[in-house]
Each structure stands twice: as structure tokens, then as C-alpha cells.
Scaffold this motif. Structure first.
Motif, PDB file in Angstrom:
ATOM      1  N   HIS A 141      10.817  -4.981   2.174  1.00  0.00           N
ATOM      2  CA  HIS A 141      10.888  -6.435   2.076  1.00  0.00           C
ATOM      3  C   HIS A 141       9.587  -7.112   1.646  1.00  0.00           C
ATOM      4  O   HIS A 141       9.630  -8.255   1.186  1.00  0.00           O
ATOM      5  CB  HIS A 141      11.308  -7.019   3.435  1.00  0.00           C
ATOM      6  CG  HIS A 141      12.538  -6.381   4.003  1.00  0.00           C
ATOM      7  ND1 HIS A 141      13.790  -6.567   3.473  1.00  0.00           N
ATOM      8  CD2 HIS A 141      12.698  -5.525   5.046  1.00  0.00           C
ATOM      9  CE1 HIS A 141      14.689  -5.884   4.176  1.00  0.00           C
ATOM     10  NE2 HIS A 141      14.047  -5.229   5.128  1.00  0.00           N
ATOM     11  N   SER A 142       8.463  -6.462   1.796  1.00  0.00           N
ATOM     12  CA  SER A 142       7.188  -7.153   1.557  1.00  0.00           C
ATOM     13  C   SER A 142       6.989  -7.536   0.103  1.00  0.00           C
ATOM     14  O   SER A 142       6.521  -8.633  -0.200  1.00  0.00           O
ATOM     15  CB  SER A 142       6.021  -6.269   2.023  1.00  0.00           C
ATOM     16  OG  SER A 142       6.081  -6.077   3.427  1.00  0.00           O
ATOM     17  N   VAL A 143       7.327  -6.639  -0.820  1.00  0.00           N
ATOM     18  CA  VAL A 143       7.115  -6.872  -2.251  1.00  0.00           C
ATOM     19  C   VAL A 143       8.459  -6.824  -2.964  1.00  0.00           C
ATOM     20  O   VAL A 143       9.206  -5.857  -2.810  1.00  0.00           O
ATOM     21  CB  VAL A 143       6.156  -5.826  -2.854  1.00  0.00           C
ATOM     22  CG1 VAL A 143       5.935  -6.092  -4.336  1.00  0.00           C
ATOM     23  CG2 VAL A 143       4.825  -5.828  -2.108  1.00  0.00           C
ATOM     24  N   SER A 144       8.760  -7.865  -3.719  1.00  0.00           N
ATOM     25  CA  SER A 144      10.037  -7.909  -4.440  1.00  0.00           C
ATOM     26  C   SER A 144      10.074  -6.837  -5.521  1.00  0.00           C
ATOM     27  O   SER A 144       9.136  -6.672  -6.293  1.00  0.00           O
ATOM     28  CB  SER A 144      10.228  -9.295  -5.074  1.00  0.00           C
ATOM     29  OG  SER A 144      11.404  -9.340  -5.842  1.00  0.00           O
ATOM     30  N   GLY A 145      11.172  -6.113  -5.575  1.00  0.00           N
ATOM     31  CA  GLY A 145      11.361  -5.105  -6.603  1.00  0.00           C
ATOM     32  C   GLY A 145      10.733  -3.767  -6.296  1.00  0.00           C
ATOM     33  O   GLY A 145      10.788  -2.857  -7.121  1.00  0.00           O
ATOM     34  N   GLU A 146      10.125  -3.618  -5.115  1.00  0.00           N
ATOM     35  CA  GLU A 146       9.457  -2.365  -4.788  1.00  0.00           C
ATOM     36  C   GLU A 146       9.833  -1.901  -3.382  1.00  0.00           C
ATOM     37  O   GLU A 146      10.059  -2.716  -2.488  1.00  0.00           O
ATOM     38  CB  GLU A 146       7.932  -2.520  -4.875  1.00  0.00           C
ATOM     39  CG  GLU A 146       7.412  -2.791  -6.277  1.00  0.00           C
ATOM     40  CD  GLU A 146       5.907  -2.874  -6.316  1.00  0.00           C
ATOM     41  OE1 GLU A 146       5.274  -2.729  -5.242  1.00  0.00           O
ATOM     42  OE2 GLU A 146       5.348  -3.091  -7.403  1.00  0.00           O
ATOM     43  N   ILE A 147       9.897  -0.604  -3.230  1.00  0.00           N
ATOM     44  CA  ILE A 147      10.009   0.024  -1.923  1.00  0.00           C
ATOM     45  C   ILE A 147       8.644   0.643  -1.624  1.00  0.00           C
ATOM     46  O   ILE A 147       8.243   1.607  -2.268  1.00  0.00           O
ATOM     47  CB  ILE A 147      11.108   1.099  -1.890  1.00  0.00           C
ATOM     48  CG1 ILE A 147      12.476   0.487  -2.203  1.00  0.00           C
ATOM     49  CG2 ILE A 147      11.147   1.795  -0.540  1.00  0.00           C
ATOM     50  CD1 ILE A 147      13.593   1.509  -2.286  1.00  0.00           C
TER      51      ILE A 147
END
Length: 773
Positions: free
Chosen positions: A651-657
Motif C-alpha cells: 500500500h505504501s507506493v502506488s504500482g509497487e509491491i
């Protein structure tokens, strides 16, 4: 052949999947459940042995599956393929049980909604005034569902059922005697019925049953009246699931039994170049395709194998010389569905490559390899795909995974030579309703918002909030993507997130790792210099053993920063913070011990001082041991109660796990940092107070400055660490480790190295005493 033709067209199209090669495997289910499961598992696992509940590794080049023709085959395939989210295109199945897209999210039907076909039957019967009809259905769950729904629709339109019978699905696998016995036992109503119109609901295998029952009725009339009825022409109305291209075992049946039949068919068009492509087939040149060999030998009664001297196939036989009942040269509805299914997979794969390339190219300038795309990454795109094929037909799915299209209505015309032609006599389209709404529909990416003071039919369209999408028109509210996906810019569908972590392959990771190794080498060289000059005054001053301990601790500090680079795992997560905390505590404890040693020596030099008994190595070692042991205890409690572990931040960075090490207990992490800060503060305070003591070997000035650098780095670390996310948070901690270690190394040891290496004449007791005076 339709799939091969489509693949060849795609490979020749420079605008679709450039520099990517498509291939395929063909499996035969043999209309058997066990074989269907077996071949599906083989397709997924690529193994000769299977184990229950074992998670197979999906071949990296598998992007989708096209099949099957029958509903049972499709459903059994979906049982396995759905677990792995592998897109499946069924080109002839209307199975109602599979219509729930929530149960089979990767299951797509290359056919329209079946209820449209029901309505078409009723409209056709009403149009011709046929109110006395018979109904024959296959003895399956789908057939039972059709009977219930269709009978209700007939009664509402004033149409009566003269009789209703069911027949087994796989009757064409038994012998002629069993067929005759079975037919005479289960269809007496059909034998005596005066209904001349019969609705037949079944699948391709049902054709064998139809031709067989008419054949038996003609040969074995029960009464004279039956004999008269046997000569009456019946009108058969067949579903789109049925294909009149007969199976090899039915070649002796007369096609005339189906003359005049009306069939609802999956929409198809003539594809340019397809018949010419079929003419190029040669069984002698087909490599890896056993189907062509078997088909050719059965069709032309010859042998492709050279083991037989007689009746060898020449390869010059022409497929267009075969009767249409055995090999239809035109692209039928099912073949057209397969053709479009191949294009749907190709377009989804093309979109996935394009979107991922555009996102990643800016980061590393590299194009993703084809095998980096997994099936689950494209199945969600398929439902939103809309394209025009090479003929100009629009192709797209509805929300239930069904093709948005209608049906062709064909009339079967047969000829004495057992050939036939299906003449299109009509078309069944979904109902077109006039538009009469208060406002335009809200497009995907938006949701409805009620207008104050207006009727509920009137509403505004508002863009979906951050992190949510709407993939259909007129949605009441936006929905969130799954944790492993994120909204696209248009907020109308979700894209797969990319896993990120600070790796050794990217520029930032390479730079930090290079710095860590460089300063490790520098520290090792400094240690080697001090060992070589261990008997000189400047090395012996302020406890030579503490100097060695401090240098070894700094060497390990530089090396422990490498634990923070690379994909986190269970071992590195346990070692990262604990090793960093313990090693740094040893280093700071050594600095503190050096400073206190200077103070104690100065105090002990006064007459009658009580500090004389503390002078020696015992005090220094005790300080290092006790301070380090305290930090070791804190880390032991941390690992015993809530140890760090590898995790994923969705959830912290959009588009990334973000693949990271979860600290387990944040409070314990800050306890480790706080204890190091406590030791650093004491060291700085003591060194500051002792910086002007009159001792030639007093290094408190350098320690004061080094601890000032150390404290500055870690005080700025906390707010910076909390304000960053993902791999940059890890990079901040690595930088802090390197910067503080370099501060200790440079401030404490660079003056000594200068004297040892560049000014060796000053490295004696007399020179140091004279300089001090």
C-alpha cells in the motif's frame, strides 16, 4: 487449422507482438473426464507424475488455453486452470454453471449469452406459427436447465410441447445393436408423435444421436401408422452448440436425414486466405503434428507411414474433394471463435508488454523479456479488450465473460452425394433499446453522484478516488483493486504491481555496495598499518587493543550494510538490524572506553588519587564487554518476542509491491537505536570534557569531533527514514551506516595514519612530548 492460421497472421503483423514468437500445443480430451483432467494437469505442470495438493510450476511460456468444445470439458478444465488464473477460452460451451464470473474469473466464452438463443427459438416458432413441437435434450445439468427455462417461455407464448425426451450424451461410443435397443426403449413418444417440429438441445456428439434415431425409426416402424409417419419430413431446430460436421464413425449415415434443419450458429464470416491456407497442408511435410497425419489417413484411406508399401499417401490429395460432413473448407462458427480467441490472447499480451515496457523503460532502459509475463497478469485485461479483427468484426466481452455478439440462423440444405451447405437465412441480435435517460451514462473510471434536488435518475459523474476503479458504465461506487494490483491512469482497470527492493543490479544498489566494499578495504588497510607499526608510541598510546577492536568493529559495520541490499529473506531479515546494532555498540563502546581511559590516566596522575587502581586494560575491557552485552540482551529479547521477518508492503507506493523486512516490533528497533544514541551521547560528553587534558597522546579531540559527526548523522536519520518508502528507506539506513562509520574512521584514525605513513619522524615519545610542551 484456424488457430494455426491466426498465429501465422499475427506473426506476419509488425504492429502486433513485434519480436515475439507464438507457439501452441494441442491436447485431445477424448470427451473423457479423466483424460481432460490429466491433459490439463500436463499442460500446467509439464510432468509425467502428479501429486494431490502439490503446487505445480506453470511453464513460463504458457499464456492461455483455448478449449473445449463441450461444456463438461470446459468445466473440468476450468477447475484446474482457474486455480492458476490461466485465461481459458471456451469456443462452444454455454455451460450455465460457469456463467458466474466470480467463481471462474479467468473463464471466457467465445459465444453470446445463452438466454438470447432461448428467445430466438421462441421467436422463430411464433413467426412460423408452430405451436405443437417436440423437445429433445441431452441428459446433463445443462439440458435440465434448458428444459425448465424453455418450457416456461413456450407456455408464455402459447406453444405446447407434444413430447419431451432426454438422451444420453455419449451414445455414439456404443455399438449399433445397443443403439437400436436404447432408441426403441427411450423414445416411444418420438416414434408416434405427430409433431413435425422438434427442438434439439445438445452438443456436437448429439448429431450422432439424431441421425441414428431417424435411421432406426425409418427401418423399424412399430405400426403401420408409424411407417406412414416415418416418411413425413421433420424440421429440426438445433442449438449453436451442435456442429453438423460429423464424426468419423458417422460417415455411413445419410446427411439427408437433416435436410431442412434450422440451426442457430455462432456468428462467422469468410476469412480471406483461409481456404488457400488449407490447400497448402501436406502430411508429408507436417512436423510435430500427428493430427494432420491421422486425419489424412482416415480421410483418404491411405498411409503416410513408409512402413506400408500399398496405398501410400502422395500428399497431392485435395481436402476440398472431401464431403463437407467430414471436412468443411469454410471457417465454421467454432473455427471462427478459435480464430478470434487467438487474437484476443495476442492483443492482451501486446497490451501487457506495452504497459510494462513503458513503465520500466524509464527506470532501467531495458525491455522485459517475453517470459516475464505470467498468465494471471493478462487474464484481467481480456474482459476489457475491444478490437476489430482482420475482417472488421468488433470483438469484446461483457461483464460475465461472454462474447458481445448475436447468432446466425442457417438452413441446412443437403444433396444426394451426402454433401451439404448451410445457408444463412437470418440473424439474431441482442435487443437494441432507444436511449432515454436524464443524462449520459457515466463512463468507466467514474461513479454516479446524486444531484441535490433532482430525481434519482439524474446524477453527476465523479472520477474515482485515488486507489479505486470502475470498470463498467454507471457504477454506483468505485471499487478497490486487489492488493497485488493498482489502478491505471484512466481508473477503469487494474494493472499488476511490480515487486521492488534494493537490488545489486540497479545503480543505487551497485553504488552503495561499492562504497561499502571500498571503505571496508580502507579499514582493513588501516588495521594492517597499525598492526605493522604496533610497537610505535602513537599506536601503543590509548590502549592498542582497543584500537584493534574499534577497527575490526568498523570493518564489520561497513560489511553489515551489504545485508540490506538484495531481496529480503528470513536469514537476512534476522541479521540486518541485530548485527548492525551489536557491531555499532561494540564500536561506540570502544570509543567510550578510549575516552574514559584518558580521563582515568589523567586523574590517576595526581598524588593520592583513588583512580590509580583503575588504570590498566581491565577497565577498558570491562566497559566494552558490559556495554556490548546490554545491546546483545536487547537484541535477544527482540528476536525472542517479535523477530523481523520478510514481508510485502502493498500500500505504501502506488504500482509497487515493496519486498521488505518487517521489523516485527518497531519499539524494539528504536530501543536498539536509542541505546546506541545513549552510548554516543556519553562518549561525546566525556570526550568533550577531556579534550583539553594535558596529554601528548590525548585523542579526545578527535573522538569529540567523530562523535559529533556520528550523532548528527543518526539524528537526521530518524526523520529522513520515516519520510521515505520502499527501497529508498533501506538506502537511507545504509547511507547512515556508511556515513557514521566513515566519520569514526576518518576523524580518529586519519591523523594517526598521517604521522605513521607521511611523518614517521614524529612517531617517537620525545617528539610528541616536545610538541606538547
Amino acid at each position: 487449422m484456424a488457430s494455426v492460421f491466426a498465429i501465422n497472421e499475427i506473426m506476419g503483423n509488425p504492429k502486433l507482438l513485434p519480436n515475439v514468437t507464438l507457439g501452441f500445443h494441442i491436447y485431445d480430451s477424448c470427451s473423457n473426464s479423466r483424460i481432460t483432467y490429466r491433459t490439463t494437469l500436463d499442460m500446467v505442470c509439464k510432468s509425467h507424475s502428479f501429486f494431490p495438493n502439490y503446487q505445480c510450476g506453470i511453464p513460463k511460456n504458457l499464456i492461455g488455453v483455448i478449449g473445449g468444445l463441450e461444456s463438461d470439458t470446459s468445466t473440468r478444465m476450468a477447475d484446474i486452470l482457474g486455480l492458476y488464473k490461466i485465461p481459458q477460452f471456451s469456443y462452444g460451451s454455454f455451460e450455465p454453471a460457469a456463467n458466474d464470473q466470480s467463481n471462474c474469473p479467468a473463464f471466457y466464452r467465445m459465444v453470446p449469452n445463452e438466454i438470447l438463443q432461448y428467445e430466438g427459438f421462441v421467436q422463430l416458432l411464433v413467426h412460423f406459427g408452430w405451436t405443437w413441437v417436440g423437445l429433445m435434450t441431452m441428459d446433463t445439468e445443462a439440458g435440465e436447465h434448458f428444459s425448465k427455462v424453455f418450457e416456461t417461455m413456450l407456455s408464455q407464448s402459447g406453444i405446447c410441447l407434444a413430447f419431451q425426451e432426454t438422451f444420453p450424451k455419449n451414445v455414439h461410443f456404443i455399438g449399433m445393436e445397443e443403439i437400436v435397443t436404447l432408441f426403441l426403449n427411450i423414445v416411444p413418444d418420438f416414434m408416434r408423435s405427430t409433431a413435425n417440429v422438434i427442438v434439439l438441445y445438445g452438443e456436437t456428439a448429439s448429431i450422432a444421436w439424431v441421425t441414428g434415431i431417424i435411421f432406426v425409426k425409418t427401418l423399424f416402424p412399430i405400426t403401420a401408422a408409424d411407417y406412414e409417419l416415418s416418411s413425413i419430413a421433420r424440421v429440426w431446430i438445433m442449438t449453436a452448440q451442435m456442429d453438423v460436421t460429423l464424426h468419423i464413425v458417422q460417415r455411413d449415415f445419410k446427411m439427408q436425414t437433416l435436410h431442412g434443419a434450422i440451426s442457430f450458429a455462432i456468428h462467422s464470416k469468410k476469412v480471406q486466405g483461409f481456404q488457400e491456407f488449407l490447400q497448402t497442408i501436406n502430411p508429408l511435410k507436417a512436423k510435430g503434428d500427428g493430427f494432420i497425419k491421422d486425419t489424412w489417413e482416415n480421410a483418404f484411406s491411405c498411409s503416410v507411414s513408409t512402413d506400408y508399401v500399398d496405398d501410400l499417401c502422395t500428399g497431392e490429395e485435395r481436402l476440398d474433394s472431401l464431403p463437407a460432413t467430414y471436412f468443411d473448407m469454410s471457417m465454421t462458427g467454432h473455427s471462427y471463435s478459435i480464430y478470434n480467441a487467438v487474437y484476443a490472447l495476442a492483443h492482451a499480451l501486446h497490451i501487457t508488454y506495452s504497459s510494462r515496457f513503458s513503465r520500466r523503460a524509464k527506470e532501467d532502459g531495458r525491455r522485459l523479456a517475453p517470459h516475464s509475463v505470467e498468465p494471471w497478469q493478462i487474464f484481467s485485461l481480456i474482459q476489457r479488450i475491444s478490437f476489430n479483427n482482420s475482417i472488421g468484426d468488433e470483438f469484446k466481452f461483457n461483464e460475465h465473460g461472454e462474447l458481445v455478439a448475436g447468432f446466425d440462423i442457417t438452413n441446412l440444405i443437403t444433396f444426394p452425394n451426402n454433401s451439404y451447405v448451410g445457408v444463412k437465412v437470418g440473424r439474431l441480435e441482442p435487443q437494441v433499446r432507444p436511449f432515454s435517460q436524464c443524462n449520459e451514462k457515466c463512463p468507466p473510471g467514474t461513479s454516479k453522484k446524486k444531484k441535490e434536488g433532482e430525481k434519482f435518475c439524474c446524477y453527476d459523474c465523479t472520477s474515482c478516488p485515488e486507489g479505486k476503479i470502475s470498470d463498467q458504465q454507471d457504477m454506483d461506487y468505485c471499487i478497490s483493486c486487489s492488493e497485488d494490483q493498482y489502478p491505471n491512469k484512466g481508473k477503469d482497470h487494474c494493472l499488476p504491481k511490480v515487486q521492488t527492493f534494493l537490488s545489486f543490479e540497479e545503480h543505487l544498489g551497485i553504488s552503495l555496495a561499492t562504497l561499502a566494499l571500498y571503505f571496508s578495504l580502507v579499514t582493513a588497510l588501516v588495521l594492517a598499518v597499525f598492526i605493522k607499526h604496533r610497537d610505535t608510541p602513537i599506536v601503543k598510546a590509548n590502549n592498542r587493543s582497543l584500537t584493534y577492536i574499534l577497527l575490526i568493529a568498523l570493518l564489520l559495520c561497513f560489511l553489515c550494510s551489504l545485508l540490506f541490499i538484495g531481496q529480503p529473506n528470513k536469514v537476512t531479515c534476522l541479521l540486518r538490524q541485530t548485527a548492525f546494532g551489536i557491531i555499532f555498540s561494540i564500536a561506540i563502546s570502544s570509543v567510550l572506553a578510549k575516552t574514559i581511559t584518558v580521563v582515568v590516566v589523567f586523574m590517576a596522575s595526581k598524588p593520592g588519587s583513588i583512580f590509580r587502581k583503575w588504570v590498566g586494560k581491565r577497565l577498558a575491557y570491562s566497559l566494552v564487554f558490559s556495554c556490548s552485552l546490554t545491546q546483545l540482551g536487547i537484541c535477544a529479547v527482540w528476536l525472542a518476542t517479535s523477530p523481523p521477518f520478510p514481508g510485502q508492503d502493498m500500500h505504501s507506493v502506488s504500482g509497487e509491491i515493496i519486498v521488505e523486512c518487517n521489523e516485527g516490533s518497531v519499539s524494539m528497533f528504536y530501543c536498539v537505536l536509542g541505546y546506541m544514541g545513549f552510548l554516543a551521547t556519553i562518549s561525546f560528553s566525556v570526550a568533550f570534557l577531556a579534550r583539553k587534558l594535558p596529554d601528548s597522546f590525548n585523542e579526545a579531540k578527535f573522538i569529540t569531533f567523530s562523535m559529533l559527526v556520528f550523532c548528527s548523522v543518526w539524528l537526521s536519520f530518524v526523520p529522513t527514514y520515516l519520510s521515505t518508502k520502499g527501497k529508498y528507506m533501506v538506502a537511507v539506513e545504509i547511507f547512515s551506516i556508511l556515513a557514521s562509520s566513515v566519520g569514526l574512521l576518518g576523524c580518529i584514525f586519519s591523523p594517526k595514519c598521517y604521522i605513521i605513513i607521511l611523518r614517521p619522524e614524529l612517531n617517537n615519545r620525545e617528539q610528541l612530548k616536545r610538541r606538547n610542551n
